[in-house]
Scaffold this motif. Structure first.
Motif, PDB file in Angstrom:
ATOM      1  N   ALA A   2     -16.365  89.112  -7.097  1.00 34.39           N
ATOM      2  CA  ALA A   2     -17.099  89.118  -5.826  1.00 34.39           C
ATOM      3  C   ALA A   2     -18.480  88.496  -6.000  1.00 34.39           C
ATOM      4  O   ALA A   2     -18.916  87.679  -5.184  1.00 34.39           O
ATOM      5  N   ALA A   3     -19.176  88.866  -7.073  1.00 31.08           N
ATOM      6  CA  ALA A   3     -20.501  88.303  -7.338  1.00 31.08           C
ATOM      7  C   ALA A   3     -20.411  86.799  -7.577  1.00 31.08           C
ATOM      8  O   ALA A   3     -21.255  86.029  -7.090  1.00 31.08           O
ATOM      9  N   ALA A   4     -19.398  86.358  -8.287  1.00 34.65           N
ATOM     10  CA  ALA A   4     -19.209  84.929  -8.528  1.00 34.65           C
ATOM     11  C   ALA A   4     -18.961  84.197  -7.213  1.00 34.65           C
ATOM     12  O   ALA A   4     -19.459  83.084  -7.006  1.00 34.65           O
ATOM     13  N   ALA A   5     -18.221  84.818  -6.310  1.00 36.64           N
ATOM     14  CA  ALA A   5     -17.970  84.209  -4.996  1.00 36.64           C
ATOM     15  C   ALA A   5     -19.264  84.070  -4.208  1.00 36.64           C
ATOM     16  O   ALA A   5     -19.537  83.019  -3.620  1.00 36.64           O
ATOM     17  N   VAL A   6     -20.077  85.124  -4.211  1.00 36.13           N
ATOM     18  CA  VAL A   6     -21.350  85.098  -3.486  1.00 36.13           C
ATOM     19  C   VAL A   6     -22.299  84.056  -4.082  1.00 36.13           C
ATOM     20  O   VAL A   6     -22.961  83.310  -3.357  1.00 36.13           O
ATOM     21  N   LEU A   7     -22.349  83.991  -5.400  1.00 35.04           N
ATOM     22  CA  LEU A   7     -23.249  83.051  -6.084  1.00 35.04           C
ATOM     23  C   LEU A   7     -22.659  81.640  -6.199  1.00 35.04           C
ATOM     24  O   LEU A   7     -23.325  80.737  -6.692  1.00 35.04           O
ATOM     25  N   GLU A   8     -21.398  81.504  -5.770  1.00 34.20           N
ATOM     26  CA  GLU A   8     -20.679  80.227  -5.861  1.00 34.20           C
ATOM     27  C   GLU A   8     -20.618  79.711  -7.302  1.00 34.20           C
ATOM     28  O   GLU A   8     -20.886  78.546  -7.582  1.00 34.20           O
ATOM     29  N   ILE A   9     -20.275  80.631  -8.195  1.00 36.83           N
ATOM     30  CA  ILE A   9     -20.082  80.293  -9.607  1.00 36.83           C
ATOM     31  C   ILE A   9     -18.585  80.226  -9.865  1.00 36.83           C
ATOM     32  O   ILE A   9     -17.883  81.234  -9.725  1.00 36.83           O
ATOM     33  N   PRO A  10     -18.077  79.050 -10.223  1.00 35.61           N
ATOM     34  CA  PRO A  10     -16.634  78.960 -10.497  1.00 35.61           C
ATOM     35  C   PRO A  10     -16.280  79.604 -11.838  1.00 35.61           C
ATOM     36  O   PRO A  10     -16.906  79.319 -12.857  1.00 35.61           O
ATOM     37  N   ILE A  11     -15.311  80.506 -11.796  1.00 32.74           N
ATOM     38  CA  ILE A  11     -14.831  81.159 -13.011  1.00 32.74           C
ATOM     39  C   ILE A  11     -13.358  80.795 -13.171  1.00 32.74           C
ATOM     40  O   ILE A  11     -12.551  81.084 -12.295  1.00 32.74           O
ATOM     41  N   LYS A  12     -13.048  80.170 -14.283  1.00 32.09           N
ATOM     42  CA  LYS A  12     -11.652  79.799 -14.552  1.00 32.09           C
ATOM     43  C   LYS A  12     -10.850  81.030 -14.952  1.00 32.09           C
ATOM     44  O   LYS A  12      -9.711  81.198 -14.553  1.00 32.09           O
ATOM     45  N   SER A  13     -11.430  81.879 -15.782  1.00 31.38           N
ATOM     46  CA  SER A  13     -10.764  83.121 -16.180  1.00 31.38           C
ATOM     47  C   SER A  13     -11.818  84.128 -16.618  1.00 31.38           C
ATOM     48  O   SER A  13     -12.920  83.758 -17.012  1.00 31.38           O
ATOM     49  N   ALA A  14     -11.452  85.385 -16.526  1.00 26.04           N
ATOM     50  CA  ALA A  14     -12.342  86.463 -16.960  1.00 26.04           C
ATOM     51  C   ALA A  14     -11.496  87.564 -17.577  1.00 26.04           C
ATOM     52  O   ALA A  14     -10.520  88.013 -16.986  1.00 26.04           O
ATOM     53  N   THR A  68     -26.556  84.863 -16.226  1.00 26.57           N
ATOM     54  CA  THR A  68     -27.443  86.026 -16.260  1.00 26.57           C
ATOM     55  C   THR A  68     -27.516  86.663 -14.876  1.00 26.57           C
ATOM     56  O   THR A  68     -27.434  87.889 -14.733  1.00 26.57           O
ATOM     57  N   GLU A  69     -27.638  85.847 -13.842  1.00 30.82           N
ATOM     58  CA  GLU A  69     -27.638  86.340 -12.454  1.00 30.82           C
ATOM     59  C   GLU A  69     -26.310  87.038 -12.143  1.00 30.82           C
ATOM     60  O   GLU A  69     -26.291  88.092 -11.510  1.00 30.82           O
ATOM     61  N   LEU A  70     -25.219  86.420 -12.583  1.00 35.09           N
ATOM     62  CA  LEU A  70     -23.892  86.974 -12.345  1.00 35.09           C
ATOM     63  C   LEU A  70     -23.760  88.362 -12.971  1.00 35.09           C
ATOM     64  O   LEU A  70     -23.281  89.304 -12.327  1.00 35.09           O
ATOM     65  N   LEU A  71     -24.206  88.500 -14.203  1.00 32.48           N
ATOM     66  CA  LEU A  71     -24.132  89.796 -14.876  1.00 32.48           C
ATOM     67  C   LEU A  71     -25.012  90.831 -14.186  1.00 32.48           C
ATOM     68  O   LEU A  71     -24.613  91.985 -14.010  1.00 32.48           O
ATOM     69  N   GLU A  72     -26.206  90.433 -13.752  1.00 33.79           N
ATOM     70  CA  GLU A  72     -27.099  91.357 -13.058  1.00 33.79           C
ATOM     71  C   GLU A  72     -26.469  91.864 -11.765  1.00 33.79           C
ATOM     72  O   GLU A  72     -26.515  93.066 -11.473  1.00 33.79           O
ATOM     73  N   LEU A  73     -25.874  90.967 -10.981  1.00 34.88           N
ATOM     74  CA  LEU A  73     -25.229  91.385  -9.728  1.00 34.88           C
ATOM     75  C   LEU A  73     -24.010  92.264 -10.004  1.00 34.88           C
ATOM     76  O   LEU A  73     -23.784  93.251  -9.303  1.00 34.88           O
ATOM     77  N   THR A  74     -23.244  91.903 -10.997  1.00 33.99           N
ATOM     78  CA  THR A  74     -22.053  92.680 -11.344  1.00 33.99           C
ATOM     79  C   THR A  74     -22.455  94.094 -11.750  1.00 33.99           C
ATOM     80  O   THR A  74     -21.864  95.077 -11.283  1.00 33.99           O
ATOM     81  N   ASP A  75     -23.463  94.207 -12.589  1.00 35.36           N
ATOM     82  CA  ASP A  75     -23.964  95.514 -13.021  1.00 35.36           C
ATOM     83  C   ASP A  75     -24.473  96.304 -11.820  1.00 35.36           C
ATOM     84  O   ASP A  75     -24.139  97.476 -11.643  1.00 35.36           O
ATOM     85  N   ARG A  76     -25.237  95.685 -10.964  1.00 39.52           N
ATOM     86  CA  ARG A  76     -25.863  96.358  -9.823  1.00 39.52           C
ATOM     87  C   ARG A  76     -24.844  96.872  -8.817  1.00 39.52           C
ATOM     88  O   ARG A  76     -25.030  97.923  -8.218  1.00 39.52           O
ATOM     89  N   TYR A  77     -23.758  96.120  -8.591  1.00 38.71           N
ATOM     90  CA  TYR A  77     -22.834  96.454  -7.517  1.00 38.71           C
ATOM     91  C   TYR A  77     -21.497  97.031  -7.963  1.00 38.71           C
ATOM     92  O   TYR A  77     -20.643  97.308  -7.134  1.00 38.71           O
ATOM     93  N   CYS A  78     -21.306  97.243  -9.239  1.00 44.09           N
ATOM     94  CA  CYS A  78     -20.078  97.887  -9.721  1.00 44.09           C
ATOM     95  C   CYS A  78     -20.224  99.403  -9.533  1.00 44.09           C
ATOM     96  O   CYS A  78     -20.996 100.060 -10.228  1.00 44.09           O
ATOM     97  N   VAL A  79     -19.493  99.938  -8.578  1.00 47.17           N
ATOM     98  CA  VAL A  79     -19.617 101.352  -8.201  1.00 47.17           C
ATOM     99  C   VAL A  79     -19.367 102.286  -9.385  1.00 47.17           C
ATOM    100  O   VAL A  79     -20.123 103.233  -9.617  1.00 47.17           O
ATOM    101  N   ILE A  80     -18.338 102.032 -10.148  1.00 47.34           N
ATOM    102  CA  ILE A  80     -18.001 102.924 -11.262  1.00 47.34           C
ATOM    103  C   ILE A  80     -19.071 102.872 -12.352  1.00 47.34           C
ATOM    104  O   ILE A  80     -19.511 103.905 -12.853  1.00 47.34           O
ATOM    105  N   PHE A  81     -19.525 101.674 -12.694  1.00 51.55           N
ATOM    106  CA  PHE A  81     -20.548 101.541 -13.740  1.00 51.55           C
ATOM    107  C   PHE A  81     -21.854 102.200 -13.307  1.00 51.55           C
ATOM    108  O   PHE A  81     -22.476 102.927 -14.078  1.00 51.55           O
ATOM    109  N   GLN A  82     -22.255 101.975 -12.057  1.00 56.25           N
ATOM    110  CA  GLN A  82     -23.475 102.611 -11.559  1.00 56.25           C
ATOM    111  C   GLN A  82     -23.332 104.126 -11.521  1.00 56.25           C
ATOM    112  O   GLN A  82     -24.279 104.851 -11.830  1.00 56.25           O
TER     113      GLN A  82
END
Length: 171
Positions: A85-97, A140-154
């Motif tokens: 979701a964060a990658a979609a918002v930031l328009e960062i293409p991810i081939k795999s994760a 770095t931005e992607l990781l920050e957003l992922t950390d901030r908005y991951c309900v379980i991790f938070q």
């Protein structure tokens, strides 16, 4: 859900929640049952029953799911969705994760062997291995957003107020 549909679906929802904070409140629920014949718990998952039991290193059979593993699996599920979701918002293409989580538990606490050893995870490590051409600054931005908005991790990091209650039921 594909990225374009995700973006189109989420924007009107965000607008609603900006206008009406009460509309954003969600109560999630889970149920399970434990009977008197086995040291297990049947958890209703929405996709069927999951049978949870004691980890073999704490005396379980190893045939049932370990709730500690299930916690890490929930973290991975949430983190995986959050990074996409964060990658979609930031328009960062991810081939795999690939997302992995591991945690350390001192079973002396769980088993009551040593009173001063706490029950639960001592440490949880979450890792993302992603294939992308994005520059490090964007990651770095992607990781920050992922950390901030991951309900379980938070939730794990912030420890919400918790309550426990026992009700006697007549049968």
């Amino acid at each position: 859900m594909d990225i374009a549909t995700f973006r189109a679906t989420q924007e009107p929802i965000k607008d609603l929640y900006r206008k009406d904070a009460r509309a954003a409140l969600l109560m999630l629920k889970a149920k399970g049952s434990a009977d008197d014949s086995r040291v297990t718990c049947k958890v209703e998952t929405g996709r069927g029953l999951a049978l949870a039991g004691i980890h073999p290193k704490a005396g379980g059979s190893g045939q049932e799911l370990c709730s500690g593993d299930m916690l890490l699996e929930a973290l991975i599920a949430c983190a995986g969705v959050s990074i996409r979701a964060a990658a979609a918002v930031l328009e960062i293409p991810i081939k795999s994760a690939e997302i992995s989580a591991e945690g350390d538990v001192d079973l002396r606490g769980t088993l009551g062997v040593t009173e001063d050893v706490p029950v639960g995870f001592k440490e949880i490590r979450l890792r993302f291995d992603i294939e992308t051409d994005a520059p490090q600054k964007r990651l770095t931005e992607l990781l920050e957003l992922t950390d901030r908005y991951c309900v379980i991790f938070q939730t794990i990091q912030r420890s919400p107020k918790t309550f426990v209650k026992l009700n006697r039921v007549a049968r």
